[in-house]
Design a protein around this motif. Structure first.
Motif, PDB file in Angstrom:
ATOM      1  N   HIS A  66       0.853  -1.195   0.000  1.00 43.45           N
ATOM      2  CA  HIS A  66       0.000   0.000   0.000  1.00 43.45           C
ATOM      3  C   HIS A  66       0.892   1.249   0.000  1.00 43.45           C
ATOM      4  CE1 HIS A  66      -0.188  -0.336   4.750  1.00 43.45           C
ATOM      5  NE2 HIS A  66       1.039  -0.388   4.280  1.00 43.45           N
ATOM      6  N   SER A  70       0.674   3.516   2.027  1.00 40.85           N
ATOM      7  CA  SER A  70       0.841   3.982   3.409  1.00 40.85           C
ATOM      8  C   SER A  70       2.316   3.952   3.821  1.00 40.85           C
ATOM      9  CB  SER A  70       0.010   3.129   4.362  1.00 40.85           C
ATOM     10  OG  SER A  70      -1.351   3.200   3.998  1.00 40.85           O
ATOM     11  N   GLN A 114       3.897   7.240   4.066  1.00 42.57           N
ATOM     12  CA  GLN A 114       3.704   7.996   5.319  1.00 42.57           C
ATOM     13  C   GLN A 114       4.934   7.859   6.200  1.00 42.57           C
ATOM     14  OE1 GLN A 114       0.184   7.610   7.684  1.00 42.57           O
ATOM     15  NE2 GLN A 114      -1.087   6.925   5.989  1.00 42.57           N
ATOM     16  N   ARG A 128      -0.091  -6.788  -4.623  1.00 41.07           N
ATOM     17  CA  ARG A 128      -0.553  -7.800  -3.673  1.00 41.07           C
ATOM     18  C   ARG A 128      -0.661  -9.145  -4.365  1.00 41.07           C
ATOM     19  NH1 ARG A 128      -5.046  -4.497  -0.220  1.00 41.07           N
ATOM     20  NH2 ARG A 128      -3.670  -2.709   0.046  1.00 41.07           N
ATOM     21  N   GLN A 158      -2.766   3.455  -5.909  1.00 41.98           N
ATOM     22  CA  GLN A 158      -3.435   4.139  -4.800  1.00 41.98           C
ATOM     23  C   GLN A 158      -2.971   5.583  -4.738  1.00 41.98           C
ATOM     24  OE1 GLN A 158      -2.339   1.851  -1.265  1.00 41.98           O
ATOM     25  NE2 GLN A 158      -4.234   0.672  -1.394  1.00 41.98           N
ATOM     26  N   GLU A 168      -2.356   8.099  -1.511  1.00 46.53           N
ATOM     27  CA  GLU A 168      -2.352   8.210  -0.056  1.00 46.53           C
ATOM     28  C   GLU A 168      -2.359   9.688   0.305  1.00 46.53           C
ATOM     29  OE1 GLU A 168      -2.013   5.325   1.519  1.00 46.53           O
ATOM     30  OE2 GLU A 168      -1.795   5.959   3.602  1.00 46.53           O
ATOM     31  N   PHE A 176      -8.194   0.148  10.788  1.00 47.13           N
ATOM     32  CA  PHE A 176      -6.881   0.021  10.152  1.00 47.13           C
ATOM     33  C   PHE A 176      -5.856   0.111  11.277  1.00 47.13           C
ATOM     34  CE2 PHE A 176      -9.634   2.052   6.955  1.00 47.13           C
ATOM     35  CZ  PHE A 176      -9.524   1.133   5.917  1.00 47.13           C
ATOM     36  N   PHE A 216      -3.112   1.525  11.468  1.00 49.42           N
ATOM     37  CA  PHE A 216      -2.344   2.788  11.551  1.00 49.42           C
ATOM     38  C   PHE A 216      -3.193   4.014  11.856  1.00 49.42           C
ATOM     39  CE2 PHE A 216      -3.672   2.581   7.152  1.00 49.42           C
ATOM     40  CZ  PHE A 216      -3.372   1.274   6.775  1.00 49.42           C
ATOM     41  N   THR A 217      -4.500   3.832  12.006  1.00 46.55           N
ATOM     42  CA  THR A 217      -5.353   4.980  12.352  1.00 46.55           C
ATOM     43  C   THR A 217      -6.270   4.640  13.519  1.00 46.55           C
ATOM     44  OG1 THR A 217      -6.720   4.259  10.491  1.00 46.55           O
ATOM     45  CG2 THR A 217      -5.439   6.264  10.167  1.00 46.55           C
ATOM     46  N   GLY A 266     -10.321   4.611   2.576  1.00 45.36           N
ATOM     47  CA  GLY A 266     -10.146   4.369   4.009  1.00 45.36           C
ATOM     48  C   GLY A 266      -9.452   5.581   4.598  1.00 45.36           C
ATOM     49  N   CYS A 267      -9.740   5.870   5.862  1.00 49.06           N
ATOM     50  CA  CYS A 267      -9.146   7.072   6.458  1.00 49.06           C
ATOM     51  C   CYS A 267      -9.167   6.989   7.980  1.00 49.06           C
ATOM     52  CB  CYS A 267      -9.912   8.313   6.011  1.00 49.06           C
ATOM     53  SG  CYS A 267     -11.673   8.265   6.445  1.00 49.06           S
ATOM     54  N   GLY A 268      -8.596   7.983   8.609  1.00 51.23           N
ATOM     55  CA  GLY A 268      -8.644   8.016  10.066  1.00 51.23           C
ATOM     56  C   GLY A 268      -7.614   8.970  10.629  1.00 51.23           C
ATOM     57  N   ALA A 274      -5.010  10.672   7.948  1.00 52.41           N
ATOM     58  CA  ALA A 274      -4.471  10.021   6.746  1.00 52.41           C
ATOM     59  C   ALA A 274      -5.627   9.371   5.997  1.00 52.41           C
ATOM     60  CB  ALA A 274      -3.443   8.969   7.130  1.00 52.41           C
ATOM     61  N   PHE A 275      -5.424   9.178   4.743  1.00 51.07           N
ATOM     62  CA  PHE A 275      -6.425   8.454   3.957  1.00 51.07           C
ATOM     63  C   PHE A 275      -5.734   7.756   2.799  1.00 51.07           C
ATOM     64  CE2 PHE A 275      -6.215  12.860   2.490  1.00 51.07           C
ATOM     65  CZ  PHE A 275      -6.005  12.719   1.139  1.00 51.07           C
ATOM     66  N   GLY A 276      -6.383   6.741   2.276  1.00 44.42           N
ATOM     67  CA  GLY A 276      -5.823   6.028   1.137  1.00 44.42           C
ATOM     68  C   GLY A 276      -6.948   5.541   0.251  1.00 44.42           C
TER      69      GLY A 276
END
Ligand code: DAH
Length: 345
Positions: A172, A174, A177, A198, A212, A214, A252, A254-255, A286-288, A309-311
């Protein structure tokens, strides 16, 4: 007698220089006359027997000079004939002749969507961060609070490099980050577009490679409300000014808290029912709020800074936008498919 011949050489020289050569026929006539197998100069050269011994050398030189002059004139005209380099300067060009069609390329639908997303975030001050696709597991997993026994690390999901337990193809964006937070001090406001990998079975809905974008925003006093507003702005720029969004609680590593964002797609036709599974809502990203553990891992003090963050996946958005039903079409480089995007930017 000799002087007569010298006079003839002089005449020939003048005739050669004055020759009018305006087309291929005249050029060919010139060649035959002065350079062909039975050319005039040969005949003149044959006269050497009648030249005084004392002037034979001078005669030979003059005839050679004559020949060289004829050759030069011939070569320079030959270059100017159609189909040669100097042709552009030649008045014989037919400027009205139809030209070969110029084949224009097209942007790939993934690039089109990715560029749009980038532009939307650039307008509100996000800068682009591009990073490596071959990552180590610290940046891809550990720093992002994904413990060693997390199933995402499983060989089933992740492509590890041959003979390596630590080098992998990032799963990903991420990972970017972690790359940015360990090398830049806050405030940080970046988006990271790129390819991810993947180990999945390829089908019409999933592929082993995809793209993606990010996003990461770290500063003092960044709140969940800031994130919501930023993502609402994005959704309305991307999908139209009346677009509605909703955030659903999610998880997730990481969030914390984490959410998934849906946009309201509508239920206007059968296709809408199918792609939204009858709900009218479509999941986009996805985010958080960045987990304090992630900030600590990357050397940022969570007592001073917070962030969101979001992806998001690109292929899915491209497929929705252009009604593409099989993700594999995005990677096959079939020109019949790609041609449809000529002129779309
Ligand atoms: N990395 C996640 C994935 O590939 C997407 C994601 C979710 C990224 C939440 C984020 C985030 O930055 O906050 O599925």
């Amino acid at each position: 007698m000799s002087s007569d011949i010298f006079a003839r050489i002089q005449q020939s020289l003048e005739a050669i220089k004055a020759a009018i050569i305006e087309n291929e026929t005249e050029l060919e006539a010139f060649r035959i006359k002065y350079l062909g197998s039975k050319n005039e100069l040969k005949e003149l050269f044959g006269e050497i027997k009648n030249v005084d011994n004392s002037r034979k050398k001078e005669f030979g030189q003059l005839v050679n000079e004559l020949k060289e002059t004829a050759e030069k004139i011939y070569e320079s005209h030959k270059l100017a004939q159609p189909g040669t380099e100097k042709d552009v300067n030649n008045a014989n060009l037919d400027m009205s002749a139809p030209c070969e069609p110029i084949l224009s390329g097209s942007r790939h639908p993934v690039s089109i969507v990715m560029n749009r997303i980038i532009q939307i975030f650039e307008r509100i001050g996000f800068t682009i961060a591009e990073e490596r696709e071959i990552e180590d597991d610290w940046h891809n997993f550990t720093a992002m609070n994904t413990p060693e026994d997390h199933p995402a690390r499983d060989m089933q999901d992740t492509f590890y490099l041959k003979d390596s337990n630590t080098q992998l193809l990032r799963t990903h964006t991420s990972s970017v980050q972690a790359r940015i937070m360990t090398t830049q001090a806050p405030p940080i406001r970046i988006i990271a577009p790129g390819r991810v990998y993947r180990n999945e079975t390829i089908s019409s809905r999933s592929h082993c490679q995809f793209h993606q974008v990010e996003g990461l925003y770290i500063d003092t006093n960044v709140s969940f409300a800031d994130m919501k507003q930023t993502l609402l702005y994005f959704a309305r720029e991307m999908y139209g000014e009346d677009t509605e969004i909703r955030l659903r609680p999610s998880f997730f590593p990481f969030t914390e808290p984490s959410a998934e964002m849906d946009v309201y797609w509508g239920l206007n036709n059968e296709d809408d029912y199918r792609i939204t599974k009858g709900t009218g809502w479509l999941e986009i990203l996805g985010c958080g709020m960045v987990d304090p553990e992630v900030l600590i891992n990357c050397g940022i003090d969570p007592k001073i800074y917070s962030g969101f963050a979001f992806g998001m996946g690109i292929e899915r958005q491209a497929m929705l936008q252009y009604k593409i039903t099989d993700i594999r079409q995005l990677f096959e480089n079939d020109t019949r498919f790609l041609k449809q995007f000529i002129g779309v930017i």
